[in-house]
Design a protein around this motif. Structure first.
Motif, PDB file in Angstrom:
ATOM      1  N   MET A   1      48.292  40.832  41.889  1.00 50.11           N
ATOM      2  CA  MET A   1      48.911  41.715  40.965  1.00 50.11           C
ATOM      3  C   MET A   1      47.849  42.756  40.519  1.00 50.11           C
ATOM      4  N   PRO A   2      48.200  43.777  40.479  1.00 49.14           N
ATOM      5  CA  PRO A   2      47.178  45.131  40.080  1.00 49.14           C
ATOM      6  C   PRO A   2      46.680  44.797  38.727  1.00 49.14           C
ATOM      7  N   THR A   3      45.560  45.197  38.499  1.00 41.63           N
ATOM      8  CA  THR A   3      44.996  45.179  37.110  1.00 41.63           C
ATOM      9  C   THR A   3      44.051  46.456  36.793  1.00 41.63           C
ATOM     10  N   LEU A   4      44.252  47.132  35.641  1.00 47.72           N
ATOM     11  CA  LEU A   4      43.796  48.193  35.234  1.00 47.72           C
ATOM     12  C   LEU A   4      42.681  47.665  33.988  1.00 47.72           C
ATOM     13  N   SER A   5      41.303  47.889  34.649  1.00 49.03           N
ATOM     14  CA  SER A   5      40.586  47.483  33.665  1.00 49.03           C
ATOM     15  C   SER A   5      39.714  48.609  32.845  1.00 49.03           C
ATOM     16  N   LEU A   6      39.522  48.349  31.556  1.00 46.95           N
ATOM     17  CA  LEU A   6      39.179  49.226  30.624  1.00 46.95           C
ATOM     18  C   LEU A   6      37.956  48.725  30.010  1.00 46.95           C
ATOM     19  N   ASP A   7      37.248  49.671  29.193  1.00 47.13           N
ATOM     20  CA  ASP A   7      35.937  48.957  28.443  1.00 47.13           C
ATOM     21  C   ASP A   7      36.296  47.817  27.526  1.00 47.13           C
ATOM     22  N   GLN A   8      37.278  47.690  26.753  1.00 45.63           N
ATOM     23  CA  GLN A   8      37.426  46.385  25.966  1.00 45.63           C
ATOM     24  C   GLN A   8      38.418  45.287  26.506  1.00 45.63           C
ATOM     25  N   TYR A   9      39.081  45.521  27.451  1.00 48.87           N
ATOM     26  CA  TYR A   9      39.994  44.780  27.822  1.00 48.87           C
ATOM     27  C   TYR A   9      40.565  45.209  29.257  1.00 48.87           C
ATOM     28  N   LYS A  10      41.462  44.353  29.760  1.00 44.80           N
ATOM     29  CA  LYS A  10      42.269  44.663  31.038  1.00 44.80           C
ATOM     30  C   LYS A  10      43.710  44.376  31.001  1.00 44.80           C
ATOM     31  N   ILE A  11      44.485  45.465  31.659  1.00 42.74           N
ATOM     32  CA  ILE A  11      45.904  45.160  31.523  1.00 42.74           C
ATOM     33  C   ILE A  11      46.312  44.780  32.824  1.00 42.74           C
ATOM     34  N   GLU A  12      47.138  43.975  33.198  1.00 39.42           N
ATOM     35  CA  GLU A  12      47.770  43.223  34.288  1.00 39.42           C
ATOM     36  C   GLU A  12      49.043  43.772  34.568  1.00 39.42           C
ATOM     37  N   ILE A  13      49.455  44.300  35.537  1.00 41.41           N
ATOM     38  CA  ILE A  13      50.729  44.820  35.660  1.00 41.41           C
ATOM     39  C   ILE A  13      51.241  44.001  36.741  1.00 41.41           C
ATOM     40  N   GLY A  14      52.480  43.321  36.191  1.00 38.68           N
ATOM     41  CA  GLY A  14      53.557  42.590  37.257  1.00 38.68           C
ATOM     42  C   GLY A  14      54.098  41.521  36.302  1.00 38.68           C
ATOM     43  N   PRO A  15      55.006  40.599  36.822  1.00 42.29           N
ATOM     44  CA  PRO A  15      55.988  39.612  36.346  1.00 42.29           C
ATOM     45  C   PRO A  15      55.004  38.674  35.353  1.00 42.29           C
ATOM     46  N   ILE A  16      55.708  38.088  33.990  1.00 44.75           N
ATOM     47  CA  ILE A  16      54.958  37.165  33.407  1.00 44.75           C
ATOM     48  C   ILE A  16      55.287  35.962  34.231  1.00 44.75           C
ATOM     49  N   GLY A  17      54.074  35.160  34.316  1.00 45.49           N
ATOM     50  CA  GLY A  17      54.141  33.848  34.908  1.00 45.49           C
ATOM     51  C   GLY A  17      53.634  32.629  34.288  1.00 45.49           C
ATOM     52  N   THR A  18      53.618  31.598  34.771  1.00 43.17           N
ATOM     53  CA  THR A  18      52.928  30.374  34.314  1.00 43.17           C
ATOM     54  C   THR A  18      51.845  30.539  33.740  1.00 43.17           C
ATOM     55  N   ASP A  19      50.829  31.151  34.303  1.00 42.88           N
ATOM     56  CA  ASP A  19      49.488  31.250  34.003  1.00 42.88           C
ATOM     57  C   ASP A  19      49.400  32.104  32.667  1.00 42.88           C
ATOM     58  N   HIS A  20      50.252  33.020  32.454  1.00 42.73           N
ATOM     59  CA  HIS A  20      50.113  33.942  31.111  1.00 42.73           C
ATOM     60  C   HIS A  20      50.540  32.800  30.055  1.00 42.73           C
ATOM     61  N   MET A  21      51.571  32.301  30.256  1.00 41.77           N
ATOM     62  CA  MET A  21      52.076  31.129  29.073  1.00 41.77           C
ATOM     63  C   MET A  21      50.979  30.109  28.944  1.00 41.77           C
ATOM     64  N   GLN A  22      50.126  29.726  29.954  1.00 37.44           N
ATOM     65  CA  GLN A  22      49.279  28.750  29.759  1.00 37.44           C
ATOM     66  C   GLN A  22      48.251  29.297  29.028  1.00 37.44           C
ATOM     67  N   TRP A  23      47.778  30.505  29.167  1.00 33.98           N
ATOM     68  CA  TRP A  23      46.704  31.419  28.586  1.00 33.98           C
ATOM     69  C   TRP A  23      47.315  31.545  26.967  1.00 33.98           C
ATOM     70  N   LEU A  24      48.350  32.068  26.787  1.00 33.59           N
ATOM     71  CA  LEU A  24      48.841  32.078  25.388  1.00 33.59           C
ATOM     72  C   LEU A  24      48.716  30.636  24.572  1.00 33.59           C
TER      73      LEU A  24
END
Length: 71
Positions: A1-24
């Protein structure tokens, strides 16, 4: 999954998956707020709602168009 890293945070580009729900879930947030424009709400909210509604999600909508996307 492509990731855009910025100074304060990162943006992941792609579908929402199980890992995202577990993180939330692990964050222990009291709820989520989702801000969309009317186009995104119409086309994306039906896909996101089943995933996000269990997290006590509030949806806020602004009209479509760049002039409405300013503070």
């Amino acid at each position: 999954m492509p990731t855009l890293s910025l100074d304060q945070y990162k943006i992941e580009i792609g579908p929402i998956g199980t890992d995202h729900m577990q993180w939330l879930e692990a964050q222990g947030f009291a709820g989520l707020a989702v801000l969309t424009d009317s186009n995104t709400s119409q086309h994306c909210r039906p896909l996101l709602a089943p995933l996000l509604d269990p997290f006590n999600t509030i949806y806020m909508e602004v009209p479509a168009g760049e002039k409405h996307k300013t503070i």
